[in-house]
Design a protein around this motif. Structure first.
Motif, PDB file in Angstrom:
ATOM      1  N   ALA A 151       0.856  -1.181   0.000  1.00  0.00           N
ATOM      2  CA  ALA A 151       0.000   0.000   0.000  1.00  0.00           C
ATOM      3  C   ALA A 151       0.893   1.232   0.000  1.00  0.00           C
ATOM      4  O   ALA A 151       2.047   1.182   0.435  1.00  0.00           O
ATOM      5  CB  ALA A 151      -0.920   0.016   1.220  1.00  0.00           C
ATOM      6  N   ALA A 152       0.350   2.326  -0.513  1.00  0.00           N
ATOM      7  CA  ALA A 152       1.097   3.587  -0.562  1.00  0.00           C
ATOM      8  C   ALA A 152       0.111   4.749  -0.565  1.00  0.00           C
ATOM      9  O   ALA A 152      -1.103   4.561  -0.744  1.00  0.00           O
ATOM     10  CB  ALA A 152       1.988   3.647  -1.804  1.00  0.00           C
ATOM     11  N   ARG A 153       0.624   5.944  -0.375  1.00  0.00           N
ATOM     12  CA  ARG A 153      -0.227   7.120  -0.477  1.00  0.00           C
ATOM     13  C   ARG A 153      -0.740   7.258  -1.907  1.00  0.00           C
ATOM     14  O   ARG A 153      -0.005   6.953  -2.862  1.00  0.00           O
ATOM     15  CB  ARG A 153       0.544   8.391  -0.091  1.00  0.00           C
ATOM     16  N   PRO A 154      -1.973   7.717  -2.085  1.00  0.00           N
ATOM     17  CA  PRO A 154      -2.503   7.915  -3.441  1.00  0.00           C
ATOM     18  C   PRO A 154      -1.571   8.813  -4.254  1.00  0.00           C
ATOM     19  O   PRO A 154      -1.071   9.823  -3.767  1.00  0.00           O
ATOM     20  CB  PRO A 154      -3.854   8.596  -3.189  1.00  0.00           C
ATOM     21  N   GLY A 155      -1.314   8.385  -5.484  1.00  0.00           N
ATOM     22  CA  GLY A 155      -0.457   9.166  -6.369  1.00  0.00           C
ATOM     23  C   GLY A 155       1.019   8.851  -6.257  1.00  0.00           C
ATOM     24  O   GLY A 155       1.828   9.378  -7.032  1.00  0.00           O
ATOM     25  N   THR A 156       1.399   7.977  -5.319  1.00  0.00           N
ATOM     26  CA  THR A 156       2.806   7.607  -5.177  1.00  0.00           C
ATOM     27  C   THR A 156       3.214   6.683  -6.318  1.00  0.00           C
ATOM     28  O   THR A 156       2.564   5.672  -6.578  1.00  0.00           O
ATOM     29  CB  THR A 156       3.059   6.897  -3.839  1.00  0.00           C
ATOM     30  N   ASP A 157       4.281   7.029  -7.004  1.00  0.00           N
ATOM     31  CA  ASP A 157       4.737   6.258  -8.162  1.00  0.00           C
ATOM     32  C   ASP A 157       5.669   5.150  -7.695  1.00  0.00           C
ATOM     33  O   ASP A 157       6.889   5.280  -7.747  1.00  0.00           O
ATOM     34  CB  ASP A 157       5.445   7.188  -9.160  1.00  0.00           C
ATOM     35  N   ILE A 158       5.083   4.062  -7.214  1.00  0.00           N
ATOM     36  CA  ILE A 158       5.878   2.934  -6.730  1.00  0.00           C
ATOM     37  C   ILE A 158       5.058   1.667  -6.889  1.00  0.00           C
ATOM     38  O   ILE A 158       3.823   1.706  -6.877  1.00  0.00           O
ATOM     39  CB  ILE A 158       6.286   3.125  -5.246  1.00  0.00           C
ATOM     40  N   SER A 159       5.738   0.561  -7.090  1.00  0.00           N
ATOM     41  CA  SER A 159       5.099  -0.746  -7.133  1.00  0.00           C
ATOM     42  C   SER A 159       6.086  -1.758  -6.584  1.00  0.00           C
ATOM     43  O   SER A 159       7.288  -1.485  -6.502  1.00  0.00           O
ATOM     44  CB  SER A 159       4.698  -1.110  -8.566  1.00  0.00           C
ATOM     45  N   PRO A 160       5.625  -2.951  -6.204  1.00  0.00           N
ATOM     46  CA  PRO A 160       6.558  -3.966  -5.706  1.00  0.00           C
ATOM     47  C   PRO A 160       7.677  -4.286  -6.692  1.00  0.00           C
ATOM     48  O   PRO A 160       8.793  -4.612  -6.276  1.00  0.00           O
ATOM     49  CB  PRO A 160       5.649  -5.178  -5.471  1.00  0.00           C
ATOM     50  N   ASP A 161       7.402  -4.186  -7.996  1.00  0.00           N
ATOM     51  CA  ASP A 161       8.410  -4.511  -9.001  1.00  0.00           C
ATOM     52  C   ASP A 161       9.228  -3.301  -9.445  1.00  0.00           C
ATOM     53  O   ASP A 161      10.096  -3.423 -10.306  1.00  0.00           O
ATOM     54  CB  ASP A 161       7.729  -5.141 -10.221  1.00  0.00           C
ATOM     55  N   ASP A 162       8.952  -2.146  -8.863  1.00  0.00           N
ATOM     56  CA  ASP A 162       9.676  -0.924  -9.218  1.00  0.00           C
ATOM     57  C   ASP A 162       9.876  -0.097  -7.959  1.00  0.00           C
ATOM     58  O   ASP A 162       9.280   0.967  -7.784  1.00  0.00           O
ATOM     59  CB  ASP A 162       8.896  -0.129 -10.272  1.00  0.00           C
ATOM     60  N   ALA A 163      10.727  -0.598  -7.071  1.00  0.00           N
ATOM     61  CA  ALA A 163      10.931   0.059  -5.782  1.00  0.00           C
ATOM     62  C   ALA A 163      12.404   0.287  -5.460  1.00  0.00           C
ATOM     63  O   ALA A 163      12.736   0.710  -4.349  1.00  0.00           O
ATOM     64  CB  ALA A 163      10.291  -0.765  -4.669  1.00  0.00           C
ATOM     65  N   CYS A 164      13.300   0.020  -6.408  1.00  0.00           N
ATOM     66  CA  CYS A 164      14.729   0.199  -6.150  1.00  0.00           C
ATOM     67  C   CYS A 164      15.002   1.660  -5.788  1.00  0.00           C
ATOM     68  O   CYS A 164      14.488   2.583  -6.424  1.00  0.00           O
ATOM     69  CB  CYS A 164      15.561  -0.201  -7.366  1.00  0.00           C
ATOM     70  N   GLY A 165      15.801   1.847  -4.744  1.00  0.00           N
ATOM     71  CA  GLY A 165      16.149   3.191  -4.315  1.00  0.00           C
ATOM     72  C   GLY A 165      15.081   3.887  -3.500  1.00  0.00           C
ATOM     73  O   GLY A 165      15.249   5.051  -3.125  1.00  0.00           O
ATOM     74  N   ARG A 166      13.976   3.197  -3.215  1.00  0.00           N
ATOM     75  CA  ARG A 166      12.882   3.796  -2.455  1.00  0.00           C
ATOM     76  C   ARG A 166      12.881   3.257  -1.019  1.00  0.00           C
ATOM     77  O   ARG A 166      13.676   2.392  -0.653  1.00  0.00           O
ATOM     78  CB  ARG A 166      11.541   3.499  -3.138  1.00  0.00           C
ATOM     79  N   VAL A 167      11.964   3.776  -0.207  1.00  0.00           N
ATOM     80  CA  VAL A 167      11.874   3.397   1.207  1.00  0.00           C
ATOM     81  C   VAL A 167      10.566   2.638   1.426  1.00  0.00           C
ATOM     82  O   VAL A 167       9.491   3.121   1.055  1.00  0.00           O
ATOM     83  CB  VAL A 167      11.918   4.636   2.123  1.00  0.00           C
ATOM     84  N   VAL A 168      10.651   1.451   2.023  1.00  0.00           N
ATOM     85  CA  VAL A 168       9.470   0.616   2.256  1.00  0.00           C
ATOM     86  C   VAL A 168       9.418   0.232   3.731  1.00  0.00           C
ATOM     87  O   VAL A 168      10.413  -0.218   4.303  1.00  0.00           O
ATOM     88  CB  VAL A 168       9.489  -0.648   1.380  1.00  0.00           C
ATOM     89  N   ALA A 169       8.248   0.403   4.343  1.00  0.00           N
ATOM     90  CA  ALA A 169       8.053   0.084   5.754  1.00  0.00           C
ATOM     91  C   ALA A 169       7.471  -1.319   5.914  1.00  0.00           C
ATOM     92  O   ALA A 169       6.624  -1.745   5.129  1.00  0.00           O
ATOM     93  CB  ALA A 169       7.123   1.107   6.400  1.00  0.00           C
ATOM     94  N   VAL A 170       7.926  -2.014   6.952  1.00  0.00           N
ATOM     95  CA  VAL A 170       7.462  -3.368   7.251  1.00  0.00           C
ATOM     96  C   VAL A 170       7.381  -3.544   8.758  1.00  0.00           C
ATOM     97  O   VAL A 170       7.921  -2.751   9.524  1.00  0.00           O
ATOM     98  CB  VAL A 170       8.426  -4.442   6.685  1.00  0.00           C
ATOM     99  N   GLN A 171       6.705  -4.607   9.185  1.00  0.00           N
ATOM    100  CA  GLN A 171       6.786  -5.010  10.585  1.00  0.00           C
ATOM    101  C   GLN A 171       7.950  -5.973  10.735  1.00  0.00           C
ATOM    102  O   GLN A 171       8.105  -6.923   9.967  1.00  0.00           O
ATOM    103  CB  GLN A 171       5.498  -5.675  11.072  1.00  0.00           C
TER     104      GLN A 171
END
Length: 306
Positions: A151-171
């Motif tokens: 999940a992401a904020r509406p309008g965020t240009d990210i997907s599981p297959d295009d996330a290199c260099g981005r920040v992803v939160a997890v438990q």
């Protein structure tokens, strides 16, 4: 809840804390907790299933679970601090079929499996994904189909297959942490791209809130958890892509434990009686329904179904 403070003027920090408090309430649903129309499902004991319960557990009359809120809708706390959720309801129903009262123990997620090994809890009920690695030391009684979804904020240009260099939160220590984001980051590096920066939190609601507040570009979690967070985010989050890496949730017990067949028989009884389906419906999890009790991904047979 763990928060990473930002280097901003004091009034901005105060505003973020205020927003985080509101958002956290949306994600964990502490304003009340139980879904509309909820009723307790606590069936009568079934003698032939009671006979399968290990003697020490039967003698004390209680069975204990280790669980880790908040991980809504599986387990989280209501406004009074009581632990509620789908996992709790199903574990209590299974305990009732076995003629036992359920004892719920709030634990750090990473400590639940060691507690099962040590015998300080009888089994885990905390949205555990049944994996081959975990099966080396535990048996899993499978009770729900799930997967991973972002999940992401509406309008965020990210997907599981295009996330290199981005920040992803997890438990922390969930499959999203140990397998999904870690594996995708390694693939990024292997392809000569920037790794994914992973923000790991102790609780799922903190990870979701990190995405809402922009500390992370996206949030990766088990599909029921992601859907619940999106539904309660007041439009601040949206689902990204499809569910992937489908797997089963399972109750972990000691490897080759006598408790495994008893739990499997109790679950099978709930499935056949229709109480399992009713319980899922109350929490909006009908899509995760399993048609037969399984252990380590295989249908149980014979005495395991009583």
């Amino acid at each position: 809840m763990t928060w990473r403070l930002l280097s901003q003027p004091l009034r901005v920090v105060a505003a973020l804390i205020a927003v985080a408090t509101v958002v956290s309430g949306c994600v964990t649903n502490v304003e009340g907790g139980l879904p509309e129309g909820w009723v307790e499902i606590k069936p009568a004991a079934v003698p032939e299933i009671q006979a399968l319960v290990p003697a020490d557990i039967a003698q004390r009359g209680t069975i204990s679970i280790g669980t880790n809120p908040p991980f809504a809708p599986a387990e989280f706390k209501d406004s009074e601090g009581a632990i509620i959720g789908f996992d709790i309801d199903l574990a209590r129903a299974a305990a009732s079929v076995m003629g036992l009262e359920l004892e719920v123990k709030d634990q750090d997620f990473s400590l639940i499996l060691p507690a099962v090994s040590a015998g300080t809890v009888d089994f885990g009920a905390s949205g555990f994904t049944d994996t081959e690695e975990r099966r080396k030391n535990y048996d899993f009684i499978n009770y729900l189909n799930a997967g991973i979804q972002w999940a992401a904020r509406p309008g965020t240009d990210i997907s599981p297959d295009d996330a290199c260099g981005r920040v992803v939160a997890v438990q922390r220590t969930t499959v999203s942490d140990t397998d999904d984001v870690t594996g995708r980051s390694e693939a990024c590096v292997a392809a000569g791209k920037e790794p994914i920066e992973k923000l790991a939190y102790d609780a799922s609601d903190a990870a979701a809130t990190a995405a809402i507040l922009g500390r992370a570009d996206a949030f990766s979690a088990d599909s029921p958890v992601t859907a619940w967070a999106v539904e309660r985010s007041d439009g601040r989050l949206e689902l990204i892509g499809e569910i992937f890496d489908a797997a089963h949730y399972g109750w972990p017990v000691k490897k080759n434990s006598e408790l495994g067949p008893a739990l499997a028989a109790a679950l099978q009884h709930l499935i056949e009686s229709g109480e399992y389906a009713r319980l899922l419906q109350q929490w909006g999890l009908e899509d995760g329904l399993v048609e037969q009790a399984m252990m380590n991904g295989e249908p149980v047979t014979g005495k395991e179904q009583s």
